[in-house]
Design a protein around this motif. Structure first.
Motif, PDB file in Angstrom:
ATOM      1  N   LEU A  81       0.838  -1.206   0.000  1.00 16.63           N
ATOM      2  CA  LEU A  81       0.000   0.000   0.000  1.00 16.63           C
ATOM      3  C   LEU A  81       0.877   1.262   0.000  1.00 16.63           C
ATOM      4  O   LEU A  81       0.565   2.252  -0.675  1.00 16.63           O
ATOM      5  CB  LEU A  81      -0.949  -0.021   1.217  1.00 16.63           C
ATOM      6  N   GLN A  84       1.996   1.827  -3.437  1.00 17.26           N
ATOM      7  CA  GLN A  84       0.911   2.412  -4.259  1.00 17.26           C
ATOM      8  C   GLN A  84       0.820   3.915  -4.054  1.00 17.26           C
ATOM      9  O   GLN A  84       0.576   4.674  -5.007  1.00 17.26           O
ATOM     10  CB  GLN A  84      -0.415   1.800  -3.833  1.00 17.26           C
ATOM     11  N   VAL A 183       0.600   4.533   6.800  1.00 14.63           N
ATOM     12  CA  VAL A 183      -0.154   3.288   6.598  1.00 14.63           C
ATOM     13  C   VAL A 183      -0.034   2.430   7.855  1.00 14.63           C
ATOM     14  O   VAL A 183       1.053   2.276   8.408  1.00 14.63           O
ATOM     15  CB  VAL A 183       0.404   2.505   5.386  1.00 14.63           C
ATOM     16  N   ASN A 186      -2.812  -1.994   6.736  1.00 11.16           N
ATOM     17  CA  ASN A 186      -3.381  -1.885   5.398  1.00 11.16           C
ATOM     18  C   ASN A 186      -4.480  -0.831   5.257  1.00 11.16           C
ATOM     19  O   ASN A 186      -5.347  -0.945   4.390  1.00 11.16           O
ATOM     20  CB  ASN A 186      -3.903  -3.255   4.932  1.00 11.16           C
ATOM     21  N   GLU A 187      -4.437   0.191   6.133  1.00 16.34           N
ATOM     22  CA  GLU A 187      -5.353   1.325   6.010  1.00 16.34           C
ATOM     23  C   GLU A 187      -4.526   2.600   6.101  1.00 16.34           C
ATOM     24  O   GLU A 187      -3.442   2.607   6.671  1.00 16.34           O
ATOM     25  CB  GLU A 187      -6.411   1.278   7.125  1.00 16.34           C
ATOM     26  N   LEU A 205      -6.680   4.684  -4.178  1.00 17.00           N
ATOM     27  CA  LEU A 205      -6.071   3.534  -3.497  1.00 17.00           C
ATOM     28  C   LEU A 205      -7.062   2.406  -3.214  1.00 17.00           C
ATOM     29  O   LEU A 205      -6.665   1.293  -2.901  1.00 17.00           O
ATOM     30  CB  LEU A 205      -5.435   3.983  -2.170  1.00 17.00           C
ATOM     31  N   CYS A 207      -8.964   1.915  -0.648  1.00 15.25           N
ATOM     32  CA  CYS A 207      -8.805   1.363   0.701  1.00 15.25           C
ATOM     33  C   CYS A 207      -9.428   2.343   1.696  1.00 15.25           C
ATOM     34  O   CYS A 207      -9.856   3.429   1.321  1.00 15.25           O
ATOM     35  CB  CYS A 207      -7.333   1.137   1.017  1.00 15.25           C
TER      36      CYS A 207
END
Ligand code: AMP
Ligand code: MG
Length: 331
Positions: A81, A84, A183, A186-187, A205, A207
């Motif tokens: 993430l 990204q 991050v 994963n958030e 993203l 998310c």
């Protein structure tokens, strides 16, 4: 010390690089605000930033790089993430908090294990960093607590005699500092709002994105807890029954003999006929571009009455800066 203001060109970059590699501090433009840069691997150089600004030592600095490829040199690891975020938003007005490795001096991160990394979009910033061939840590180039500088003259007003060089790249475009993100599990957590909004992060993203800067939340971006962005005069931010409240406040205060200025939306100017009112933009994006410059340009009044901006994509970022400028004096 003599402070030079030079336009960006080959000679300026090579002079700037010489200064940085000798452990000096150089002010440079980015798309957000002007930064006060030093070699992030040189502790003595970084100390000079804190001294020039009068900045508390527990307030960490953002490390600026000219190329995404360099990020891995200074951090412990990058997960999917985080990668990204780097791929989709850098270069751009965003700083990503990552676990640092030992190449970055502890003073840069205020002793913390994490470092905020940013790749500016502004080409002058990137050319300057590239010429120095060093990671450049930089906070905004103002004296602590003052509005951030968005033109070279405002850097000069605060830093004259304290630093050897200001690179003059004209007025910055975004106008407020970068969005700071981190991050976890994963958030994404927004620690400081900026041009890159929660909606933009979510749509790119795909998310969950949390806002950690809102009142009542535990502050994780250390700088956000300090007095910030204050003009030299009083300021009130008006959020409710905006037009009537501003007009009443203006009349009350001018009757008392105060010099008052209204900062409003372009479309609201018509309601303040005969009053000392200036438009700071049609929406939060234009107002963000202007706010710090107007705060400095109009602080010779006794009172600034500012209208809340609820339109555009930078509502949160602008509100965050304005609510600090007025020290929470919000109606
Ligand atoms: P400035 O852009 O001058 O306001 O300074 C940089 C700001 O970025 C700091 O005040 C912090 O709020 C934020 N920041 C820098 N490094 C970190 C970090 N490691 N973790 C969280 N926030 C950070
Ligand atoms: Mg700052």
């Amino acid at each position: 010390m003599q402070t030079e203001i030079l336009k960006p060109n080959k000679e300026t970059y090579s002079f700037a690089s010489k200064l940085i590699n000798e452990g000096e501090v150089v002010a440079f433009p980015t798309e957000t605000v002007y930064g006060l840069g030093a070699d992030a691997t040189n502790e003595e150089a970084v100390k000079k930033i804190f001294i020039a600004k009068g900045r508390p030592s527990d307030n960490p600095l953002i490390v600026h790089l000219s190329d995404k490829k360099d990020i891995v040199k200074y951090v412990f690891s990058i997960n999917e993430l985080e990668q990204q975020i780097i791929d989709k938003f850098m270069p751009g007005p965003i700083s990503l908090v990552l676990r640092k490795n030992d190449k970055i001096c502890p003073i840069v991160t205020a002793g913390g294990e994490t470092v905020a990394i940013r790749i500016p979009e502004n080409l002058v910033a990137r050319d300057f960093i590239k010429a120095c061939d060093k990671p450049i840590c930089a906070p905004s180039a103002n004296t602590s607590k003052r509005p951030s500088p968005t033109i070279a003259k405002h850097v000069y007003d605060d830093m004259n005699g304290k630093i050897p060089l200001i690179i003059d790249g004209g007025q910055t475009t975004v106008g407020i500092e970068s969005t700071v993100v981190k991050v976890e599990d994963n958030e994404v957590y927004i620690l400081r709002p900026g041009k890159i909004s929660k909606e933009k992060l979510e749509s790119e993203l795909k998310c969950v994105v949390h806002e950690k800067f809102k009142p009542g939340k535990v502050v994780e971006s250390p700088g956000t807890k300090y007095t910030h962005y204050k003009p030299r005069c009083d300021m009130i931010l008006v959020k409710t029954d905006v037009i009537n409240t501003i007009a009443n406040l203006y009349n009350e205060n001018t009757k008392k003999g105060k010099k008052v200025v209204i900062f409003c939306k372009q479309e609201s100017l018509k309601y303040f006929d005969g009053m000392n009112a200036v438009s700071i933009g049609k929406d939060s994006n234009e107002a963000s571009h202007n706010i710090f410059k107007y705060l400095r340009d109009y602080e010779n009044n006794d009172l600034i009455i500012a209208e809340y901006f609820d339109n555009g994509t930078m509502v949160d970022g602008l509100y965050n800066r304005m609510s600090k400028s007025c020290s929470g004096n919000i109606i």
